[in-house]
Enzyme design. Structure first.
Site, PDB file in Angstrom:
ATOM      1  N   ARG A 111      11.696  -1.277  10.919  1.00 14.31           N
ATOM      2  CA  ARG A 111      10.618  -0.864  11.455  1.00 14.31           C
ATOM      3  C   ARG A 111      10.478  -1.479  13.084  1.00 14.31           C
ATOM      4  O   ARG A 111      10.220  -3.214  12.722  1.00 14.31           O
ATOM      5  CB  ARG A 111       9.093  -1.337  10.676  1.00 14.31           C
ATOM      6  CG  ARG A 111       8.980   0.543  10.262  1.00 14.31           C
ATOM      7  CD  ARG A 111       7.291   0.408   9.486  1.00 14.31           C
ATOM      8  NE  ARG A 111       6.151  -0.182   9.917  1.00 14.31           N
ATOM      9  CZ  ARG A 111       5.486  -0.048   9.699  1.00 14.31           C
ATOM     10  NH1 ARG A 111       4.967   0.478   8.290  1.00 14.31           N
ATOM     11  NH2 ARG A 111       3.828  -0.450   9.875  1.00 14.31           N
ATOM     12  N   ARG A 124      -9.581   0.916   8.944  1.00 10.82           N
ATOM     13  CA  ARG A 124      -8.583  -0.485   9.285  1.00 10.82           C
ATOM     14  C   ARG A 124     -10.022  -0.848  10.289  1.00 10.82           C
ATOM     15  O   ARG A 124      -9.279  -1.975  10.716  1.00 10.82           O
ATOM     16  CB  ARG A 124      -7.745   0.326  10.000  1.00 10.82           C
ATOM     17  CG  ARG A 124      -6.736  -0.892   9.666  1.00 10.82           C
ATOM     18  CD  ARG A 124      -5.999  -0.484  10.787  1.00 10.82           C
ATOM     19  NE  ARG A 124      -4.587   0.002   9.909  1.00 10.82           N
ATOM     20  CZ  ARG A 124      -3.544  -0.124   9.609  1.00 10.82           C
ATOM     21  NH1 ARG A 124      -3.049  -1.205  10.027  1.00 10.82           N
ATOM     22  NH2 ARG A 124      -2.539   0.337   8.851  1.00 10.82           N
ATOM     23  N   ARG A 134      -0.393  -8.668  13.669  1.00  9.66           N
ATOM     24  CA  ARG A 134      -0.500  -7.996  13.100  1.00  9.66           C
ATOM     25  C   ARG A 134      -1.650  -7.940  12.003  1.00  9.66           C
ATOM     26  O   ARG A 134      -3.045  -8.038  11.223  1.00  9.66           O
ATOM     27  CB  ARG A 134      -0.078  -7.332  11.735  1.00  9.66           C
ATOM     28  CG  ARG A 134       1.072  -5.889  12.940  1.00  9.66           C
ATOM     29  CD  ARG A 134       2.429  -5.246  12.486  1.00  9.66           C
ATOM     30  NE  ARG A 134       2.263  -4.480  11.138  1.00  9.66           N
ATOM     31  CZ  ARG A 134       3.730  -4.128  10.604  1.00  9.66           C
ATOM     32  NH1 ARG A 134       4.536  -5.132  10.650  1.00  9.66           N
ATOM     33  NH2 ARG A 134       2.968  -3.963   9.618  1.00  9.66           N
ATOM     34  N   ARG A 154      12.361  -5.403   4.711  1.00 10.50           N
ATOM     35  CA  ARG A 154      11.843  -3.801   4.337  1.00 10.50           C
ATOM     36  C   ARG A 154      12.030  -3.229   5.164  1.00 10.50           C
ATOM     37  O   ARG A 154      12.834  -3.887   6.564  1.00 10.50           O
ATOM     38  CB  ARG A 154      10.218  -3.891   5.119  1.00 10.50           C
ATOM     39  CG  ARG A 154       9.648  -2.122   5.419  1.00 10.50           C
ATOM     40  CD  ARG A 154       8.769  -1.866   5.096  1.00 10.50           C
ATOM     41  NE  ARG A 154       7.991  -2.704   6.307  1.00 10.50           N
ATOM     42  CZ  ARG A 154       6.396  -2.252   6.598  1.00 10.50           C
ATOM     43  NH1 ARG A 154       5.857  -1.901   5.252  1.00 10.50           N
ATOM     44  NH2 ARG A 154       5.668  -2.620   7.143  1.00 10.50           N
ATOM     45  N   LYS A 167       1.047  -1.504  -0.161  1.00 12.57           N
ATOM     46  CA  LYS A 167      -0.036   0.116   0.228  1.00 12.57           C
ATOM     47  C   LYS A 167       0.791   1.128   0.144  1.00 12.57           C
ATOM     48  O   LYS A 167       0.666   2.217  -0.728  1.00 12.57           O
ATOM     49  CB  LYS A 167      -0.585  -0.039   0.898  1.00 12.57           C
ATOM     50  CG  LYS A 167      -2.170  -0.996   1.161  1.00 12.57           C
ATOM     51  CD  LYS A 167      -3.030  -0.887   2.806  1.00 12.57           C
ATOM     52  CE  LYS A 167      -2.056  -1.433   3.776  1.00 12.57           C
ATOM     53  NZ  LYS A 167      -1.002  -2.645   4.095  1.00 12.57           N
TER      54      LYS A 167
HETATM   55  P1  AP5 Z   1       5.072  -1.316   2.375  1.00 10.43           P
HETATM   56  O1  AP5 Z   1       4.588  -1.150   0.876  1.00 10.43           O
HETATM   57  O2  AP5 Z   1       5.824  -0.649   2.912  1.00 10.43           O
HETATM   58  O3  AP5 Z   1       3.600  -2.357   2.800  1.00 10.43           O
HETATM   59  P2  AP5 Z   1       2.081  -1.846   3.008  1.00 10.43           P
HETATM   60  O4  AP5 Z   1       1.127  -2.322   2.406  1.00 10.43           O
HETATM   61  O5  AP5 Z   1       2.216  -0.080   3.421  1.00 10.43           O
HETATM   62  O6  AP5 Z   1       2.456  -2.633   4.638  1.00 10.43           O
HETATM   63  P3  AP5 Z   1       2.909  -1.469   6.050  1.00 10.43           P
HETATM   64  O7  AP5 Z   1       3.249  -2.049   6.627  1.00 10.43           O
HETATM   65  O8  AP5 Z   1       2.813  -0.518   6.421  1.00 10.43           O
HETATM   66  O9  AP5 Z   1       1.226  -1.745   6.664  1.00 10.43           O
HETATM   67  P4  AP5 Z   1       0.634  -1.302   8.263  1.00 10.43           P
HETATM   68  O10 AP5 Z   1      -0.969  -0.851   7.658  1.00 10.43           O
HETATM   69  O11 AP5 Z   1       0.804  -2.860   8.569  1.00 10.43           O
HETATM   70  O12 AP5 Z   1       1.016  -0.588   8.163  1.00 10.43           O
HETATM   71  P5  AP5 Z   1       0.765   0.575   8.910  1.00 10.43           P
HETATM   72  O13 AP5 Z   1       2.149   1.799   9.410  1.00 10.43           O
HETATM   73  O14 AP5 Z   1       0.090   1.314   8.422  1.00 10.43           O
HETATM   74  O15 AP5 Z   1       5.745  -2.613   1.256  1.00 10.43           O
HETATM   75  C1  AP5 Z   1       6.263  -3.347   2.573  1.00 10.43           C
HETATM   76  C2  AP5 Z   1       8.205  -4.356   1.755  1.00 10.43           C
HETATM   77  O16 AP5 Z   1       7.926  -4.928   0.546  1.00 10.43           O
HETATM   78  C3  AP5 Z   1       8.406  -3.048   0.933  1.00 10.43           C
HETATM   79  O17 AP5 Z   1      10.327  -3.032   1.850  1.00 10.43           O
HETATM   80  C4  AP5 Z   1       8.493  -3.200   0.135  1.00 10.43           C
HETATM   81  O18 AP5 Z   1       9.461  -2.151  -0.489  1.00 10.43           O
HETATM   82  C5  AP5 Z   1       8.054  -4.401  -0.620  1.00 10.43           C
HETATM   83  N1  AP5 Z   1       8.107  -3.555  -1.671  1.00 10.43           N
HETATM   84  C6  AP5 Z   1       6.543  -3.576  -1.677  1.00 10.43           C
HETATM   85  N2  AP5 Z   1       6.023  -4.167  -2.912  1.00 10.43           N
HETATM   86  C7  AP5 Z   1       6.139  -4.969  -3.213  1.00 10.43           C
HETATM   87  C8  AP5 Z   1       6.298  -6.002  -4.668  1.00 10.43           C
HETATM   88  N3  AP5 Z   1       5.204  -5.914  -6.075  1.00 10.43           N
HETATM   89  N4  AP5 Z   1       6.934  -6.811  -4.576  1.00 10.43           N
HETATM   90  C9  AP5 Z   1       8.544  -6.793  -4.105  1.00 10.43           C
HETATM   91  N5  AP5 Z   1       8.261  -6.126  -3.208  1.00 10.43           N
HETATM   92  C10 AP5 Z   1       7.288  -4.951  -2.985  1.00 10.43           C
HETATM   93  O19 AP5 Z   1       0.037   0.890  10.513  1.00 10.43           O
HETATM   94  C11 AP5 Z   1       1.144   0.826  11.691  1.00 10.43           C
HETATM   95  C12 AP5 Z   1       0.391   0.255  12.666  1.00 10.43           C
HETATM   96  O20 AP5 Z   1      -0.598   1.829  13.348  1.00 10.43           O
HETATM   97  C13 AP5 Z   1      -0.564  -0.180  13.117  1.00 10.43           C
HETATM   98  O21 AP5 Z   1      -0.288  -1.460  13.661  1.00 10.43           O
HETATM   99  C14 AP5 Z   1      -1.270   0.202  13.748  1.00 10.43           C
HETATM  100  O22 AP5 Z   1      -1.092  -0.219  15.181  1.00 10.43           O
HETATM  101  C15 AP5 Z   1      -1.185   1.382  13.533  1.00 10.43           C
HETATM  102  N6  AP5 Z   1      -2.666   2.001  12.870  1.00 10.43           N
HETATM  103  C16 AP5 Z   1      -1.933   2.915  11.404  1.00 10.43           C
HETATM  104  N7  AP5 Z   1      -3.264   2.796  10.982  1.00 10.43           N
HETATM  105  C17 AP5 Z   1      -4.193   2.605  11.851  1.00 10.43           C
HETATM  106  C18 AP5 Z   1      -6.070   2.773  11.785  1.00 10.43           C
HETATM  107  N8  AP5 Z   1      -6.593   2.956  10.808  1.00 10.43           N
HETATM  108  N9  AP5 Z   1      -6.686   2.569  13.401  1.00 10.43           N
HETATM  109  C19 AP5 Z   1      -5.916   1.533  14.081  1.00 10.43           C
HETATM  110  N10 AP5 Z   1      -4.729   1.759  13.828  1.00 10.43           N
HETATM  111  C20 AP5 Z   1      -3.581   2.040  12.957  1.00 10.43           C
END
Ligand code: AP5
Length: 218
Positions: free
Chosen positions: A162, A90, A173, A129, A13
């Protein structure tokens, strides 16, 4: 154009929101990044969120909703033509509150893009990552490596991992995703705005699929 990016942790994402936001002049509003910025700055929101995020659990809806609404209200000031909400909503509760907020602002959602990635793929992606400590640019040790191993291309600083990308937290997660976030796929399908992108392939391939989708979406 106002978009939601849905999908499990590690589906890509953030990676693809970064690209699309630039080509379409959209504000990339990543809930996780905004929360991590609050932790870094030591705000009261950051202090509440810190331990919850480290455990891979969800920050309470009320806190995340007001944080995201404040960001959406800043769109015009930032000169964006719309937004990509990355990692928000979410929960069904967050989605319902977002609907009410957008209606009150006379805004609508264009599409909810669901990044459909398998569990084995996302675990491998999250384990490899790495991030730039300065601007959060996303790398992967194998799939998207920096030019010099372990060093950010833009700032020359060591890359960081991270805290929630540890195996046990990744498992938590994913469990939270299945229980609380996956039901949103059905929620947006019922509204007729869900678009699926098969996200297991390499990043350029996924990028191509997103570009094709936008030939239709606008
Ligand atoms: P990346 O693009 O970083 O993946 P992502 O889908 O953005 O994953 P996240 O881990 O950031 O999502 P998340 O939803 O768990 O975390 P968030 O920060 O929102 O890609 C991942 C890796 O793969 C990278 O190394 C990239 O280079 C590689 N890659 C990508 N695409 C590729 C491809 N096609 N081929 C090969 N490699 C590829 O949330 C963190 C925490 O915050 C949550 O756990 C929660 O505690 C809190 N939080 C966030 N939002 C909320 C909410 N709405 N409500 C409550 N708590 C929340």
């Amino acid at each position: 154009m106002n978009l939601i990016f849905l999908g499990p942790p590690g589906a890509g994402k953030g990676t693809h929101a970064e690209v699309l936001s630039k080509t379409k002049n959209l504000c990339h509003l990543a809930a996780g990044d905004i929360l991590r910025r609050n932790i870094k700055e030591g705000t009261s929101l950051g202090m509440e969120a810190k331990d919850i995020m480290a455990k891979g659990e969800l920050v309470p809806d009320m806190l995340v909703n007001s944080m995201m609404f404040a960001e959406i209200k800043m769109l015009k000031v930032k000169g964006c033509e719309g937004f990509i909400l990355d990692g928000y909503p979410r929960t069904i509760g967050q989605a319902e509150e977002l609907d009410k907020f957008l209606a009150s602002e006379k805004m609508t959602l264009t599409a909810a893009i669901n990044f459909d990635a398998s569990e084995a793929v996302v675990v491998e992606r999250l384990s490899g990552r790495r991030l730039c400590a300065v601007d959060g640019k996303i790398y992967h040790v194998k799939n998207m490596p920096p030019k010099v191993e372990g060093i950010c291309d833009c700032h020359g600083q060591p890359l960081v991992t991270r805290k929630d990308d540890q195996p046990e937290t990744i498992r938590k997660r994913l469990a939270v995703y299945h229980e609380s976030t996956k039901p949103l796929i059905e929620y947006y399908a019922r509204k007729g705005i869900l678009r699926n992108v098969q996200a297991d392939g390499d990043a350029p391939l996924v990028q191509e699929k997103i570009a094709k989708l936008f030939e239709k979406v606008g």
